[in-house]
Every structure is written in structure tokens, then in C-alpha cells.
Design an enzyme around this catalytic site. Structure first.
Site, short mmCIF file in Angstrom:
data_model
loop_
_atom_site.label_atom_id
_atom_site.label_comp_id
_atom_site.label_asym_id
_atom_site.label_seq_id
_atom_site.Cartn_x
_atom_site.Cartn_y
_atom_site.Cartn_z
N HIS B 178 0.79 -1.23 0.00
CA HIS B 178 0.00 0.00 0.00
C HIS B 178 0.82 1.29 0.00
O HIS B 178 0.29 2.35 -0.29
CB HIS B 178 -0.99 -0.02 1.17
CG HIS B 178 -2.05 -1.07 1.01
ND1 HIS B 178 -2.95 -1.05 -0.02
CD2 HIS B 178 -2.33 -2.19 1.73
CE1 HIS B 178 -3.77 -2.10 0.08
NE2 HIS B 178 -3.41 -2.81 1.13
N CYS B 219 -7.02 -8.94 3.66
CA CYS B 219 -5.63 -8.73 3.25
C CYS B 219 -4.70 -9.69 3.98
O CYS B 219 -3.76 -10.23 3.40
CB CYS B 219 -5.21 -7.27 3.48
SG CYS B 219 -5.82 -6.16 2.19
#
Lengths: 148, 258
Positions: B178, B219
Site C-alpha cells: 500500500h 488482506c
């Protein structure tokens, strides 16, 4: 759209494929390569291609692209696998799959045949390598065929 | 010749300061900006956004008296559009008399147990999500504004450590995807910057409304890491860090995500 949703699902759900408990063989690293097959036998390139293409077994196309045209959704976090067999020897490719951190300490590529040095591994994967020794050999056999 | 060099020199100086100004500009992107136009439209249109059905349900629950105290949220908090405006933008926070932060769902459950004298609702329960999405919707379009509270620092730090820890069988960290690879494609899916701008979200893959905790679990499972149970404090720590990282971005609740 629909396809993307399914893909996301595959990424998220992961497989329940059980690998063997621990690496039964200790790969012999010589300089920047593992010259000898982990199983003592050559791998099967066709099986290796299927492993590389699979989103739940090899996971390679999460990050890489490659000459596997039926898989439309490929990654761009890593270089294309096309030509890998021209750039690297079989032994170098084997080390790259077994434990890429031996070649680049900061690599984000997972070590496919290593169980030490990992944190908070999910219980159903604990103590298991991502690929078996035989699967590593299949992948190596396939990568060797990727020539420019 | 010298004049010409001077012009080139000046141009270089300008280019450099322009570049410096650009570095200072806010380039953060909500996951909304990484979605296709069709999904953006679905989120923007209240009659098409499936999350709005849960906002409506939450509005009904807001006015329903429950528990041994036989009180509704409205009995104490009145009009949510007034009393709940801006609340979600500054959660998680530490409730009075406690020393640990709670997320919005945790805060709502405190009101159920302490003020309504009712049972707490379990994680991902439909009514709990509906109340949370109703409360958070009152902050739509407001900027994320984490509270100044030094007691939160240690929890934020814990969240930041989890965010940077390489974990799971795939040995990846949140930051690798990310921060370092946001905007790139993971098997064809654009990796978003992981700003918690729209929670609870309606996720098409779930065909349901779900919390940030559920998204984070997805995730963790993806990298084959052990996911904490949904009531674990680690999720609150991660949310504190993510909200700090997203400070100033606008809340979108209820967001739609693929």
C-alpha cells in the site's frame, strides 16, 4: 468488472492446498545458484507452466507478467518472466525460486522453499513451504524454456 | 551567449522550485479514485448505492428503544445529523473512564451495554453495521480529523509496527503493497493506498456491508498470515494508524468497493 471481482476473491480466499510439512532437502547453494535439482530429477515444464499460471499455487502472476496469454490479469510489481531462461542459468533460477532474498536481501518476492524467518504465518500454512521440492523443479524446468 | 546561459539557468531554478512545490502537494488517493467509473457512479448515487439501504435501517434502529433501560439512541442523542456529525471522522478514541481506544462499533456497543442495558452486538452483526454506517454517514464529506490525545500515541505506534511487519507465508507487509506499490497492479487489480475513507463499505465481492476489520482480515488471509479474531485490539491499533495516515481526506461512508 465481474472478472475482477472473481480475481479479488481468488487473491483473498487463498487455497487450502496442503504442501508437505517441512523441506526434506537442504538446498546446496553455490555462489549465486543451486546447481543440483532438489529432487535429484529434472522437473516437468508443462506442469511448471500450470503452477506459474495458477493464482492459488504459484501466485507468480500476482506480481509478474509472462508469456501466458490465457491469463489476462497479470501483475506489474515485478519484471516480465519472458526471457528469464536467457538471462539466468538453471541453477540461478532455482535459487531465485527457493529463496530470492539470497540474491536481493530486500526482495519482496516470497521464498518458495524456506520456512524460517517468517512471522505470524496462518496456522494452516505453518511449517509448510509455498511449493514442494517437486513443484520448484517443475517451475524451474518451465522458466528455463523462456528464451528471447 | 551569456544571456542565453542565464535564461537556461533561470529556467532550471524555476523548474527545480516548481518540482519542490509539487512534492509538497497532497497526492494521496482514496480507493474511490482507483475504481472504475461505473462503481464511482454507484457510490455517488444514493438510489443506486446498496450501502444506503443499511443507512436507512440504521436510522430505524436509532429510534428503537431496546434493553432493560428501554431507551433508544435518539432518547439520549437526539437528531443524529446534529449530535453525530463529525464523530466518525475522529474515531477510534478512548472512552471516558477507560485507557484503551475503541472503534466506532466498539463505542456503539458501550452505549448498548452501559446506557441501554442491552447485550453487545457481535462483530459484523447486521444491526451493528447498520448503526455504525448510519452514524458514520453523518460525517460524509467531512475531513478525517484524528483527535489530539497523547494516550493514543502508543496504540498508533503499535499500528504502524504491524503495518510495516513482513508477515504470513508470503512474507509481505501492508507497506510493501500500500505504500511502495500503490497504483500498480496485483494480478490486474489496482493496489489502493488503503485509506479507510468509506467504512463500513458495501463490497461487491462480499455482496454485503462489512467493517474495516473484515477488509483487513481479507488482506491478512491473502498473504497467508494468521488473522486476529474480529474483536482483537490489533485492528483498532491499525485503524488508528491508518486514520492518522489519512488525516484530511474526506469520509465517503457508505463507500462502494469492488
Amino acid at each position: 468488472m465481474r472478472v475482477l471481482v472473481l480475481l479479488a476473491l481468488a487473491f483473498v480466499a487463498g487455497p487450502a492446498v496442503a504442501q508437505q510439512p517441512a523441506p526434506p532437502v537442504v538446498p546446496q547453494i553455490v555462489d549465486d545458484s543451486i546447481p543440483r535439482s532438489l529432487t535429484g530429477r529434472p522437473g516437468d515444464a508443462a506442469r511448471g507452466r500450470a503452477i506459474v499460471a495458477s493464482r492459488s499455487v504459484g501466485l507468480c502472476l500476482l506480481c509478474h507478467s509472462g508469456p501466458i496469454t490465457e491469463e489476462r490479469f497479470q501483475g506489474d510489481l515485478a519484471p516480465s518472466l519472458a526471457g528469464a531462461g536467457s538471462r539466468w542459468s538453471e541453477g540461478q533460477l532455482r535459487l531465485r525460486i527457493v529463496d530470492g532474498s539470497r540474491l536481493n536481501a530486500d526482495t519482496i518476492m516470497p521464498a518458495y522453499y524456506r520456512i524460517e524467518g517468517l512471522h505470524r504465518v496462518a496456522r494452516n500454512f505453518e511449517g509448510r513451504t509455498i511449493l514442494t521440492a517437486a513443484q520448484v523443479e517443475d517451475v524451474v524446468a518451465y522458466l528455463v524454456t523462456l528464451r528471447d | 551567449m551569456t544571456a542565453r546561459l542565464l535564461v537556461i539557468g533561470l529556467a532550471l531554478v524555476f523548474a527545480a522550485s516548481y518540482a519542490a512545490a509539487q512534492v509538497g502537494a497532497d497526492k494521496r488517493r482514496s480507493g474511490y479514485q482507483d475504481m472504475g467509473e461505473a462503481l464511482q457512479k454507484m457510490q455517488d448515487d444514493d438510489t443506486a448505492n446498496p450501502g444506503m439501504l443499511f443507512v436507512q435501517l440504521g436510522g430505524q434502529l436509532w429510534n428503537r428503544a431496546v434493553g432493560a433501560a428501554d431507551k433508544s439512541c435518539a432518547d439520549c442523542h437526539g437528531d443524529a445529523a446534529v449530535s453525530m456529525k463529525g464523530v466518525a471522522a475522529r474515531y477510534p478514541a478512548i472512552p471516558q473512564g477507560s485507557d484503551r481506544p475503541v472503534d466506532l462499533e466498539g463505542r456503539i456497543n458501550l452505549c448498548r451495554t452501559e446506557h441501554q442495558k442491552a447485550e453487545p452486538l457481535p462483530p459484523e452483526n447486521r444491526d451493528l453495521l447498520a448503526l455504525a454506517v448510519y452514524v458514520a454517514h453523518q460525517s460524509r464529506d467531512l475531513q478525517i480529523a484524528p483527535p489530539y490525545d497523547p494516550r493514543l500515541d502508543a496504540f498508533r505506534r503499535e499500528g504502524a509496527e504491524i503495518y510495516r511487519l513482513r508477515q504470513g507465508q508470503l512474507n509481505l507487509s501492508c507497506a510493501i503493497c500500500h505504500d511502495d506499490n500503490a497504483g500498480k497492479k496485483l494480478a490486474g487489480i489496482v493496489i489502493p493506498e488503503a485509506h479507510p475513507t468509506g467504512y463500513p463499505i458495501y463490497r461487491l465481492e462480499w455482496q454485503a456491508l462489512g467493517s474495516l476489520k473484515r477488509r483487513l482480515r481479507n488482506c491478512l488471509v491473502g498473504i497467508r498470515a494468521e488473522a486476529w479474531p474480529l474483536d482483537a485490539p490489533e485492528y483498532v491499533a491499525l485503524e488508528l494508524y491508518l486514520m492518522q495516515r489519512a488525516r484530511g481526506l474526506k469520509l465517503e461512508t457508505p463507500a462502494v468497493r469492488p
